[in-house]
Design an enzyme around this catalytic site. Structure first.
Site, PDB file in Angstrom:
ATOM      1  N   ASP A   8      44.421 -45.636  24.309  1.00 47.42           N
ATOM      2  CA  ASP A   8      44.885 -44.751  25.373  1.00 47.42           C
ATOM      3  C   ASP A   8      43.803 -43.826  25.931  1.00 47.42           C
ATOM      4  O   ASP A   8      43.399 -42.865  25.278  1.00 47.42           O
ATOM      5  CB  ASP A   8      46.029 -43.878  24.868  1.00 47.42           C
ATOM      6  CG  ASP A   8      47.160 -44.667  24.226  1.00 47.42           C
ATOM      7  OD1 ASP A   8      46.864 -45.582  23.430  1.00 47.42           O
ATOM      8  OD2 ASP A   8      48.328 -44.355  24.498  1.00 47.42           O
ATOM      9  N   ASN A  40      47.523 -42.864  30.330  1.00 46.20           N
ATOM     10  CA  ASN A  40      47.293 -41.409  30.354  1.00 46.20           C
ATOM     11  C   ASN A  40      46.010 -41.046  31.095  1.00 46.20           C
ATOM     12  O   ASN A  40      45.439 -39.971  30.869  1.00 46.20           O
ATOM     13  CB  ASN A  40      47.176 -40.857  28.928  1.00 46.20           C
ATOM     14  CG  ASN A  40      48.412 -41.068  28.088  1.00 46.20           C
ATOM     15  OD1 ASN A  40      48.347 -41.639  27.006  1.00 46.20           O
ATOM     16  ND2 ASN A  40      49.553 -40.613  28.570  1.00 46.20           N
ATOM     17  N   HIS A  69      54.358 -43.486  30.143  1.00 39.99           N
ATOM     18  CA  HIS A  69      53.978 -42.714  31.331  1.00 39.99           C
ATOM     19  C   HIS A  69      53.558 -43.611  32.500  1.00 39.99           C
ATOM     20  O   HIS A  69      52.953 -43.130  33.465  1.00 39.99           O
ATOM     21  CB  HIS A  69      52.833 -41.755  30.990  1.00 39.99           C
ATOM     22  CG  HIS A  69      53.221 -40.663  30.043  1.00 39.99           C
ATOM     23  ND1 HIS A  69      54.250 -39.783  30.309  1.00 39.99           N
ATOM     24  CD2 HIS A  69      52.738 -40.319  28.812  1.00 39.99           C
ATOM     25  CE1 HIS A  69      54.370 -38.931  29.297  1.00 39.99           C
ATOM     26  NE2 HIS A  69      53.464 -39.242  28.379  1.00 39.99           N
ATOM     27  N   HIS A 152      53.656 -50.230  22.573  1.00 34.61           N
ATOM     28  CA  HIS A 152      53.539 -48.792  22.827  1.00 34.61           C
ATOM     29  C   HIS A 152      54.755 -48.104  22.220  1.00 34.61           C
ATOM     30  O   HIS A 152      55.836 -48.080  22.819  1.00 34.61           O
ATOM     31  CB  HIS A 152      53.456 -48.555  24.337  1.00 34.61           C
ATOM     32  CG  HIS A 152      52.929 -47.226  24.724  1.00 34.61           C
ATOM     33  ND1 HIS A 152      51.581 -46.935  24.734  1.00 34.61           N
ATOM     34  CD2 HIS A 152      53.555 -46.086  25.117  1.00 34.61           C
ATOM     35  CE1 HIS A 152      51.401 -45.690  25.140  1.00 34.61           C
ATOM     36  NE2 HIS A 152      52.589 -45.155  25.366  1.00 34.61           N
ATOM     37  N   HIS A 179      48.070 -41.896  19.598  1.00 34.88           N
ATOM     38  CA  HIS A 179      46.759 -41.301  19.890  1.00 34.88           C
ATOM     39  C   HIS A 179      45.893 -40.996  18.673  1.00 34.88           C
ATOM     40  O   HIS A 179      44.831 -40.395  18.835  1.00 34.88           O
ATOM     41  CB  HIS A 179      46.923 -40.016  20.719  1.00 34.88           C
ATOM     42  CG  HIS A 179      47.336 -40.257  22.138  1.00 34.88           C
ATOM     43  ND1 HIS A 179      47.136 -39.324  23.138  1.00 34.88           N
ATOM     44  CD2 HIS A 179      47.938 -41.320  22.732  1.00 34.88           C
ATOM     45  CE1 HIS A 179      47.602 -39.794  24.282  1.00 34.88           C
ATOM     46  NE2 HIS A 179      48.105 -41.015  24.048  1.00 34.88           N
TER      47      HIS A 179
END
Length: 267
Positions: A8, A40, A69, A152, A179
């Site tokens: 990410d 991101n 996102h 994800h 992350h």
């Protein structure tokens, strides 16, 4: 076939790390395919723009995957349908969601399927990722045994469950979203490479990319707090390199890769 997967990319610092180091990683590991998660990658850390997508392609990415996102930057609706190397989670509602959750690459006459799915444990209530994973994998295996999945998801258990569910049916299941790179890279008994989370590419002196003071305020006061991406300080690039037997689709090896400002990359 070697696949380099970069975790990410968060904000400007993440984009800078990719710009500074991707060519060096490609030079060292010589992957046939480079995949980058870009969900991101805008300055505010939510979504992706067409300019950023194209910049990743110019840097050497072959595919850009997304996540929860994916649609937070409204601009994506203007370019996702003609961006053939951009993959969003396949379990968003098919009837109303633009873009694709499964694409194919032709690499030296060898085909690779790339699937993006999103977990549902502690996340949005999307279509069942396990049911759809089985459908998409069965579809892909009519074309190639070489199948890469970016899963994800929030929870370790859901990521592990997906990997074991697909063991022997796909080449790799690599987790994104949390992350923080995990230390469990391995080949499962059926030949599927697995890593719970490949980690983040972005600001190291942060809380998963967000300014520490913002996150601490949320925890300490319980009040609504806007999360802002950390824009200064040291950075990290997190990735993994996977080697696949392109005749069988089985993974031969998987290796974690980390570059930090205090742990420079050596050729």
């Amino acid at each position: 076939m070697k696949i380099l997967f970069v975790g990410d990319v968060v904000g400007r610092l993440g984009r800078d790390m990719l710009d500074n180091h991707l060519h060096r990683l490609v030079s060292k590991f010589k992957p046939q395919v480079t995949i980058v998660n870009g969900e991101n990658s805008t300055d505010r850390g939510r979504g992706i723009s067409e300019k950023i997508y194209k910049s990743f392609m110019q840097l050497g990415a072959d595919v850009v995957t997304l996540g929860n996102h994916a649609f937070d930057n409204d601009e994506i609706f203007d370019f996702i349908d003609h961006s053939k190397k951009l993959v969003r989670p396949a379990n968003f509602p098919a009837a109303t969601t633009p873009g694709e959750g499964l694409i194919y690459l032709n690499i030296n006459q060898i085909k690779l399927a790339v699937i993006n799915l999103q977990g549902t444990a502690l996340m949005q209530n999307l279509d069942d990722p396990f049911v759809l994973a089985e459908e998409l994998v069965n579809q892909a295996r009519h074309h190639t045994p070489n199948i890469f999945m970016d899963f994800h998801a929030e929870t370790t258990s859901e990521k592990q469950a997906m990997a074991h569910f697909l063991d022997g049916k796909v080449s790799a299941v690599i987790g994104t979203h949390t992350h923080v790179q995990t230390n469990d890279a391995r080949i499962l008994p059926g030949g599927t490479a697995f890593l719970t989370d490949v980690g983040m590419t972005g600001p190291l002196d942060s809380i998963i990319g967000v300014r520490k003071e913002d996150v601490l305020r949320r925890y300490l006061t319980k009040l609504p707090t806007r999360f802002n991406v950390q824009e200064t300080g040291p950075s990290i690039l997190s990735a993994c390199i996977i080697d696949i037997d392109e005749d069988t689709g089985k993974a031969k090896s998987i290796k974690n890769v980390v570059i930090r400002d205090d742990q420079p990359f050596f050729d």
